[in-house]
Design an enzyme around this catalytic site. Structure first.
Site, short mmCIF file in Angstrom:
data_model
loop_
_atom_site.label_atom_id
_atom_site.label_comp_id
_atom_site.label_asym_id
_atom_site.label_seq_id
_atom_site.Cartn_x
_atom_site.Cartn_y
_atom_site.Cartn_z
N THR A 96 -8.20 -15.47 3.89
CA THR A 96 -7.03 -15.79 3.96
C THR A 96 -6.19 -14.14 3.92
O THR A 96 -5.65 -13.92 2.93
CB THR A 96 -6.52 -16.48 2.60
OG1 THR A 96 -7.12 -15.64 1.54
CG2 THR A 96 -6.88 -17.80 2.53
N HIS A 101 0.42 4.50 -2.40
CA HIS A 101 0.16 5.78 -1.78
C HIS A 101 1.21 6.83 -2.26
O HIS A 101 1.02 7.93 -2.41
CB HIS A 101 -0.35 5.81 -0.48
CG HIS A 101 -1.65 5.36 -0.09
ND1 HIS A 101 -2.35 5.57 1.19
CD2 HIS A 101 -2.41 4.66 -0.77
CE1 HIS A 101 -3.64 5.23 1.03
NE2 HIS A 101 -3.44 4.50 -0.05
N ASP A 126 -3.55 -14.10 -2.83
CA ASP A 126 -4.38 -14.96 -3.69
C ASP A 126 -5.35 -14.30 -4.37
O ASP A 126 -5.41 -13.18 -4.29
CB ASP A 126 -5.04 -16.31 -3.07
CG ASP A 126 -5.75 -15.75 -1.79
OD1 ASP A 126 -5.95 -14.39 -1.56
OD2 ASP A 126 -5.88 -16.50 -0.85
N ASP A 139 -9.60 -9.40 3.92
CA ASP A 139 -9.93 -10.76 3.26
C ASP A 139 -9.88 -11.56 4.72
O ASP A 139 -9.06 -12.30 4.97
CB ASP A 139 -9.01 -11.11 2.47
CG ASP A 139 -9.12 -12.46 1.99
OD1 ASP A 139 -9.98 -13.31 2.68
OD2 ASP A 139 -8.36 -13.14 0.97
N HIS A 171 -6.39 -5.91 -2.01
CA HIS A 171 -7.10 -5.95 -0.78
C HIS A 171 -7.41 -7.36 -0.38
O HIS A 171 -8.30 -7.74 0.61
CB HIS A 171 -8.82 -5.09 -0.88
CG HIS A 171 -8.33 -3.83 -0.87
ND1 HIS A 171 -9.43 -3.03 -1.17
CD2 HIS A 171 -7.30 -3.09 -0.65
CE1 HIS A 171 -8.92 -1.54 -1.09
NE2 HIS A 171 -7.64 -1.50 -0.84
N ASN A 194 -3.86 8.30 5.19
CA ASN A 194 -2.51 7.80 5.34
C ASN A 194 -2.37 7.76 6.88
O ASN A 194 -1.76 6.81 7.02
CB ASN A 194 -1.36 8.61 4.82
CG ASN A 194 -1.25 8.39 3.44
OD1 ASN A 194 -1.60 7.53 2.75
ND2 ASN A 194 -0.75 9.62 2.72
N ARG A 208 0.68 -1.29 0.10
CA ARG A 208 0.12 -0.03 -0.12
C ARG A 208 0.90 1.21 0.26
O ARG A 208 0.22 2.32 -0.53
CB ARG A 208 -0.99 0.01 1.12
CG ARG A 208 -1.95 0.99 1.30
CD ARG A 208 -3.06 0.84 2.36
NE ARG A 208 -4.04 1.68 2.25
CZ ARG A 208 -4.49 2.68 3.34
NH1 ARG A 208 -3.70 2.66 4.67
NH2 ARG A 208 -5.33 3.48 3.47
C1 HEM Z 1 -9.33 1.43 -5.82
C2 HEM Z 1 -9.31 2.25 -4.59
C3 HEM Z 1 -8.67 1.79 -3.40
C4 HEM Z 1 -9.53 2.29 -2.18
C5 HEM Z 1 -10.66 3.16 -2.08
C6 HEM Z 1 -8.66 1.73 -1.18
C7 HEM Z 1 -8.82 2.03 0.23
C8 HEM Z 1 -8.42 1.27 1.31
C9 HEM Z 1 -8.87 1.47 2.49
C10 HEM Z 1 -9.70 2.49 3.21
C11 HEM Z 1 -7.84 0.77 3.24
C12 HEM Z 1 -7.87 0.52 4.69
C13 HEM Z 1 -7.29 1.67 5.55
C14 HEM Z 1 -7.65 1.63 7.06
O1 HEM Z 1 -7.06 1.09 7.79
O2 HEM Z 1 -8.71 2.37 7.32
C15 HEM Z 1 -7.01 0.02 2.38
C16 HEM Z 1 -6.27 -1.08 2.80
C17 HEM Z 1 -5.17 -1.56 1.96
N1 HEM Z 1 -5.05 -1.24 0.39
FE1 HEM Z 1 -6.43 -0.11 -0.44
N2 HEM Z 1 -7.54 1.14 -1.72
C18 HEM Z 1 -7.59 1.05 -2.96
C19 HEM Z 1 -6.74 0.81 -3.91
C20 HEM Z 1 -5.64 -0.02 -3.46
C21 HEM Z 1 -4.68 -0.37 -4.30
C22 HEM Z 1 -4.31 -0.09 -5.81
C23 HEM Z 1 -3.48 -1.19 -3.35
C24 HEM Z 1 -2.37 -1.62 -4.04
C25 HEM Z 1 -1.75 -1.95 -5.21
C26 HEM Z 1 -4.06 -1.15 -2.24
C27 HEM Z 1 -3.62 -1.90 -1.29
C28 HEM Z 1 -4.03 -1.97 0.16
C29 HEM Z 1 -3.67 -2.69 1.22
C30 HEM Z 1 -2.42 -3.80 1.06
C31 HEM Z 1 -4.25 -2.45 2.33
C32 HEM Z 1 -4.12 -3.14 3.55
C33 HEM Z 1 -3.00 -2.34 4.28
C34 HEM Z 1 -2.41 -2.75 5.66
O3 HEM Z 1 -2.92 -3.98 6.28
O4 HEM Z 1 -1.82 -2.20 6.34
N3 HEM Z 1 -5.35 -0.43 -2.05
N4 HEM Z 1 -7.24 0.30 1.18
#
Ligand code: HEM
Ligand SMILES: *[C@@H]1O[C@H](CO)[C@@H](O)[C@H](O)[C@H]1NC(C)=O
Ligand SMILES: *[C@@H]1O[C@H](CO)[C@@H](O)[C@H](O)[C@H]1NC(C)=O
Ligand SMILES: *[C@@H]1O[C@H](CO)[C@@H](O)[C@H](O)[C@H]1NC(C)=O
Ligand SMILES: *[C@@H]1O[C@H](CO)[C@@H](O)[C@H](O)[C@H]1NC(C)=O
Ligand SMILES: *[C@@H]1O[C@H](CO)[C@@H](O)[C@H](O)[C@H]1NC(C)=O
Ligand SMILES: *[C@@H]1O[C@H](CO)[C@@H](O)[C@H](O)[C@H]1NC(C)=O
Length: 359
Positions: free
Chosen positions: A259, A75, A264, A256, A203, A104, A71
């Site tokens: 898992t 970002h 996956d 998820d 996600h 962030n 992530r």
């Molecule tokens: C399509 C639009 C996207 C939205 C609206 C979005 C939104 C979010 C939100 C709200 C969270 C949780 C944040 C929190 O803890 O409150 C999250 C987590 C995450 N997002 Fe996204 N996301 C998007 C796209 C992406 C993309 C493109 C990636 C990477 C290629 C990504 C990777 C992740 C990962 C890996 C997490 C978990 C982070 C952690 O465990 O620290 N997301 N996202």
């Protein structure tokens, strides 16, 4: 240059070079130096191995850090390009930083892993490897450690000197974003509708704080029924998150749940079951155009893993600074002192405008 024989020649030449370099940085991407695989082969051959070691050590302590690092690259790239601006704790121009912006803070993580990687890389080859490249390498290593394919990362990114909170708020998609907004925000970074769906598959790992999905389970303090979230899942989430949860509520839940640490294609299998956690995730199900892609990736994990790697590489090219633009930050949290950055311009590996490191 005509002024070469005058006493101030050096200064004038240097100034002209700086102006030329600056003008070059403003050119559209295709006119600038390109990123390339093996960028550090001559100048810091063990750079990528050292980053991998730092990421693997962190992953061994806490496998969920992989999600944080994936992530972090996303970002970074969506705000001012992949220039490590997301790592800065101070904006030299004043004002709040990207790191402090709501999407962030407090959720973004992995900063300590980048700092640890940077420290070992600096020890091995000082002032050579940018923080932006370390973030890109760390995302690749995380994807592989979490169970997906490895891939080569074109490198040569330079670090930026600006980090601006409001730019993070403007460019990053929100969990409340509609299909149209999601599509537009990715299109603004030259990413297609399909690539938006592919990248959202990230996600399948990681966690979320309550505040990102609270409006899907409560209307004020009343439970919501039929928000596109399965009733059983909504009940479970309400048991976890009080209606007054906010960004300082520390509770998190897996995005998820089946898992949570494995990269996956399960994300795409959860969506049709009304188990997509965010409103934005659910948009990929309710919109027919987007859902066609979802079905493809639910049916073929190999396909998704390949496309995900390719889309990460493409995202890693977003608005990058290369050549003499930007700097190689010494400390990933702060821009270089101005005097040392001028000095860095000449001590950094000489890179011509085609991005080829001169030996
Ligand atoms: C399509 C639009 C996207 C939205 C609206 C979005 C939104 C979010 C939100 C709200 C969270 C949780 C944040 C929190 O803890 O409150 C999250 C987590 C995450 N997002 Fe996204 N996301 C998007 C796209 C992406 C993309 C493109 C990636 C990477 C290629 C990504 C990777 C992740 C990962 C890996 C997490 C978990 C982070 C952690 O465990 O620290 N997301 N996202
Ligand atoms: C941050 O970006 C916004 C929007 O582009 C701009 O209006 C503002 O002046 C910038 N702030 C700083 C401190 O540069
Ligand atoms: C589905 O999303 C696509 C891409 O953003 C958009 O063009 C289309 O209008 C959306 N369809 C509906 C029914 O909202
Ligand atoms: C946008 O993406 C296309 C297709 O991947 C690529 O050919 C093009 O160079 C990219 N443009 C920019 C400005 O990054
Ligand atoms: C945030 O939520 C907690 C409950 O999780 C509550 O005690 C606290 O008052 C809330 N803070 C704000 C600023 O609303
Ligand atoms: C799944 O995708 C892979 C990679 O593109 C492809 O080689 C394979 O034939 C696909 N499998 C099926 C059953 O379509
Ligand atoms: C990097 O800068 C931060 C903020 O000034 C500082 O706290 C930290 O100790 C520095 N790290 C290194 C390795 O010098």
């Amino acid at each position: 240059m005509a002024t070469q024989d005058k006493p101030t020649a050096g200064g004038v030449v240097a100034l002209a070079a700086a102006v030329a370099a600056c003008a070059l940085c403003l050119l559209p991407a295709p006119a600038r130096a390109q990123l390339r695989v093996g960028f550090y082969d001559a100048t810091c051959p063990n750079a990528e191995a050292l980053v991998r070691q730092a990421v693997a050590a962190a992953f061994a302590r806490d496998a969920s850090i992989a999600a944080g690092l994936i992530r972090l690259h996303f970002h970074d790239c969506f705000v001012r390009g992949c220039d490590a601006s997301v790592l800065l704790t101070v904006n030299p121009g004043g004002g709040k930083t990207e790191r402090e912006a709501a999407p962030n803070n407090p959720s973004l993580r992995g900063f300590d892993v980048i700092d640890a990687a940077k420290a070992t890389v600096e020890q091995s080859c000082p002032r050579i490897v940018s923080c932006a490249d370390i973030v890109a390498f760390a995302a690749r290593d995380s994807i592989n450690l979490a169970g997906s394919v490895s891939y080569q990362v074109p490198a040569g990114r330079r670090d930026g000197r600006v980090s601006n909170e409001s730019e993070a708020n403007l460019n990053l998609p929100l969990p409340s974003s509609t299909a149209k907004v999601l599509t537009d925000k990715f299109a603004a970074k030259n990413l297609t509708v399909e690539e938006m769906v592919i990248l959202s598959g990230a996600h399948t790992v990681g966690r979320s704080f309550c505040s990102s999905f609270l409006d899907r389970i409560y209307n004020g303090s009343t439970p919501i029924v039929g928000s596109g979230l399965s009733a059983g899942y909504a009940t479970l989430l309400r048991a976890l998150c009080p209606p007054n949860a906010n960004q300082s509520t520390l509770t998190t839940t897996a995005i998820d749940p089946s898992t949570p640490a494995v990269l996956d294609n399960n994300y795409y299998k959860l969506l049709p079951l009304n188990l997509g956690l965010f409103f934005s995730d659910n948009q990929l199900r309710v919109n027919a155009t987007l859902n066609a892609f979802v079905n493809n990736f639910a049916a073929n994990e190999t396909l998704w893993k390949e496309r995900f790697a390719a889309a990460m590489v493409k995202m890693g090219h977003t608005e990058v600074q290369t050549g003499r633009c930007g700097e190689v930050r010494l400390n990933c949290s702060v821009v270089n002192p101005t005097s040392s950055s001028a000095e860095l311009g000449s001590s950094a590996p000489a890179v011509d405008d085609e991005g080829v490191a001169a030996s």
